[in-house]
Design an enzyme around this catalytic site. Sequence first.
Site, short mmCIF file in Angstrom:
data_model
loop_
_atom_site.label_atom_id
_atom_site.label_comp_id
_atom_site.label_asym_id
_atom_site.label_seq_id
_atom_site.Cartn_x
_atom_site.Cartn_y
_atom_site.Cartn_z
N GLY A 36 0.88 -1.18 0.09
CA GLY A 36 0.13 0.05 -0.01
C GLY A 36 0.75 1.39 -0.13
CB ILE A 82 -1.84 -9.59 -2.58
CG1 ILE A 82 -0.96 -8.25 -3.16
CG2 ILE A 82 -2.60 -9.18 -1.48
CD1 ILE A 82 -1.67 -7.26 -3.63
CE1 TYR A 146 -3.05 -13.92 -2.02
CE2 TYR A 146 -3.82 -14.98 -4.12
CZ TYR A 146 -3.83 -13.85 -2.99
OH TYR A 146 -5.13 -13.08 -2.95
#
Length: 317
Positions: A36, A82, A146
């Site tokens: 982020g 992610i 993942y």
Amino acid sequence: MKALVTGGAGFIGSWVVAQLLQDGHEVWTLDNLSNGSEENLKSYVKSSGFKGFIRGDIKDNRILEELFANDFAVCYHLAASINVQDSIDDPQTTFENDVIGTFNVLEYCRNHGVKMVFMSTCMVYDKATGTKGIDENSPIKPASPYAGSKIAGENMVLSYFYAYGLPTVVIRPFNTYGPRQKASGEGGVVSIFTSKALKDETLNIYGSGEQTRDLLYVEDCARFVVAAGLSDSVNGQIINAGLGKDISINGLAYKICGDARQINHIAHIHPQSEIQKLLCNANKAKELLNWEPKVSLEDGLLRIRTWMSEQPDVIST
């Protein structure tokens, strides 16, 4: 309502923050900024409902202890590793973030009586067959660490519902795209293609390009995420969200650039984790949350193209 958003400075997380503030809630955010950016939150920091951004990690119990003293009603747990390729190259980091980190947050939710909304992924599924799409009972296939870590996190989250009566819900949004998504590395395919098209560069497609994706605009996704935290009807449930229409990567590339000569096919970097057909059946979200997507693919592609055109720093990456 007081809400915590982990991963709140991320692509989807920042839109969840926006939706919560728009709905009149008080919001705290936690993010280690590995994916982020504080830039994603800059337009919200002066809002009366925005109670703070904490740069920190979900594996840091000291930070979680301080945060959970705020008497949250719900924790939107979006913080995660992610990147599929990164998980293949370095499964330990993905496991520590997506399983151990989730366990840490769950324990604080349990100890403080806070509902958890766990952000999972459509990447846990096997390919769609037929025309009705993938529903929550469709087969799963952990084709990458993942996906495996997300499934482990899901099961832990649901176990707290059954073992402790903690209100929890697992959400599986399909391929989300829109403003603020990275246009580099293994960012979103829409963002990468749009950035390339605006620079008149070649759009590289891994493999045949016949694989399909169900593309969900990020504001629709944020409405879904927030709604899952506010409704008791989904506690203990797994809920999908998607557009309900899929498109091949070849078709998507042509929609974005409009010139077949600008499209190039290259060898797949992780063919073992590719899902050939992703098509969402979101009937459960409609039934339990009265949620439906509002933004068509065509409208969404226009919105992100317009946003990117106004963000030269994004296009230049």
